[in-house]
Scaffold this motif. Structure first.
Motif, PDB file in Angstrom:
ATOM      1  N   LEU A 209       1.086  -1.494  -0.303  1.00 53.60           N
ATOM      2  CA  LEU A 209       0.145   0.086   0.066  1.00 53.60           C
ATOM      3  C   LEU A 209       0.802   1.292   0.047  1.00 53.60           C
ATOM      4  O   LEU A 209       0.453   2.065  -0.734  1.00 53.60           O
ATOM      5  N   TYR A 210       1.581   0.922   0.520  1.00 54.23           N
ATOM      6  CA  TYR A 210       2.937   2.186   0.947  1.00 54.23           C
ATOM      7  C   TYR A 210       3.732   2.804  -0.447  1.00 54.23           C
ATOM      8  O   TYR A 210       3.720   4.267  -0.837  1.00 54.23           O
ATOM      9  N   LEU A 211       3.475   1.235  -1.205  1.00 56.47           N
ATOM     10  CA  LEU A 211       4.791   1.557  -2.471  1.00 56.47           C
ATOM     11  C   LEU A 211       4.146   2.028  -3.599  1.00 56.47           C
ATOM     12  O   LEU A 211       3.833   2.704  -4.174  1.00 56.47           O
ATOM     13  N   THR A 212       2.729   1.647  -3.416  1.00 58.43           N
ATOM     14  CA  THR A 212       1.466   1.803  -4.289  1.00 58.43           C
ATOM     15  C   THR A 212       1.163   3.332  -4.566  1.00 58.43           C
ATOM     16  O   THR A 212       1.401   3.886  -5.580  1.00 58.43           O
ATOM     17  N   SER A 213       1.588   3.405  -3.365  1.00 56.16           N
ATOM     18  CA  SER A 213       0.311   4.784  -3.054  1.00 56.16           C
ATOM     19  C   SER A 213       1.498   5.692  -3.408  1.00 56.16           C
ATOM     20  O   SER A 213       1.255   7.335  -2.496  1.00 56.16           O
TER      21      SER A 213
END
Lengths: 123, 138
Positions: free
Chosen positions: A67-71
Motif C-alpha cells: 500500500l505504501y509503495l503503490t501510493s
C-alpha cells in the motif's frame, strides 16, 4: 478449556489482531511490540511470543508495504541501503534468542524508546 | 534531509550500518526492531514521518523472513495462533494505512512518540518472567 474462556480467547485473538494491524499500518511500526503482550495473554511463553510476533507482523507489513509503495509514499531504493546490515543483525539476533535473557535488553530498549519519544514530542 | 538521497555519502554509511544492524538484532529478538530504524530515521535524520514509515516497512520484510526461518528451527513459532492473529490484523492494516493518509505528518509523528513513551515505560519496568511455572491443575 472452559467455554467462556474459549470465547474470550477468540475475541482477544481477533480484536487484538486487528489492533496490531491498525497500528502497524498507521505508524509503519509498533505492531510487533503490541503483538508480544497479546500472544502472552493467549498463553504463549515469553520467547515463543517474541518469535511468533514476527510471524504475525510479516504478512501485515507485506500488505502495508504494498500500500505504501503503490501510493508513492516511499520507494524501494530508500530502504535498500539498510537491508544488508539488517540481515546481519537478524542473524545475530536469531542466534542470541535461545541463549540470552531478554530482560536487560528490554530495559535498555525501553530507555532508548523514552528518549526518542521525548525528542519527537519536543520537535 | 539526508534520507532523500539514494546515493549516500561515506559518513552516512556509518549511521546506516549501525542503525541497520541494531534494528535487525532487535527485530529478530521480537523487541520491535522496526522501531529502532524508525527512531533513527525520524528522531536523528529528520526524515518525513510517512517516508520513514515506508522505509521501515520495506526493511522489516527480509529481516522477518530470515528470523522466522531461524526461529522455526528453534521451534519457537506457534503457527496456528500466528495465522489467526495475522488474518484479523490485515483488516486493521488496511484501516491503519487509510487513516494515516488523513493525518498530517507532524501529528503522525506525535502519535508515534506517544506510543513509544507508553511502550518504553512498559519495557523499562518489565518484570522478569518466572521460568516454566508448574501447573497446579492436572
Amino acid at each position: 478449556m472452559k467455554q467462556s474462556g474459549k470465547q474470550k480467547h477468540i475475541i482477544l485473538k481477533y480484536l487484538g489482531g486487528s489492533t496490531v494491524g491498525f497500528i502497524n499500518g498507521l505508524l509503519g511500526a509498533g505492531g510487533g511490540m503490541l503483538a508480544v503482550p497479546l500472544l502472552k495473554k493467549l498463553g504463549l511463553e515469553t520467547k515463543e511470543s517474541h518469535a511468533t510476533s514476527i510471524a504475525v507482523i510479516l504478512p501485515l507489513s507485506l500488505f502495508s508495504c504494498i500500500l505504501y509503495l503503490t501510493s508513492g509514499r516511499v520507494t524501494l531504493g530508500d530502504a535498500l541501503p539498510y537491508i544488508p546490515f539488517g540481515i546481519i543483525g537478524a542473524l545475530i539476533g536469531a542466534w542470541l534468542m535461545p541463549r540470552i535473557s531478554t530482560i536487560l535488553l528490554r530495559r535498555i530498549f525501553g530507555g532508548f524508546m523514552i528518549w526518542a519519544a521525548i525528542r519527537l514530542l519536543l520537535k | 534531509m539526508g534520507c532523500n538521497k539514494v546515493v549516500v555519502k561515506m559518513n552516512q554509511w556509518i549511521g546506516i550500518a549501525i542503525s541497520g544492524i541494531l534494528s535487525g538484532i532487535a527485530a529478530s529478538l521480537g523487541l520491535g526492531g522496526g522501531t529502532v530504524l524508525l527512531i533513527y530515521l525520524t528522531a536523528i535524520l529528520s526524515c518525513g514521518q510517512m517516508q520513514a514509515q515506508g522505509i521501515n516497512l520495506i526493511f522489516f520484510i527480509p529481516i522477518a523472513v530470515i528470523s522466522i526461518i531461524l526461529h522455526a528451527k528453534s521451534k519457537l513459532i506457534k503457527w496456528k495462533i500466528a495465522f489467526a492473529t495475522a488474518i484479523s490484523g490485515i483488516i486493521g492494516a488496511i484501516a491503519g494505512w487509510y487513516v494515516s493518509g488523513l493525518i498530517e505528518n507532524q501529528w503522525l509523528s506525535k502519535i508515534f512518540a506517544g506510543l513509544l513513551l507508553i511502550l518504553g515505560i512498559r519495557e523499562l519496568f518489565s518484570k522478569k518472567q518466572p521460568k516454566n511455572p508448574k501447573k497446579q491443575t492436572q
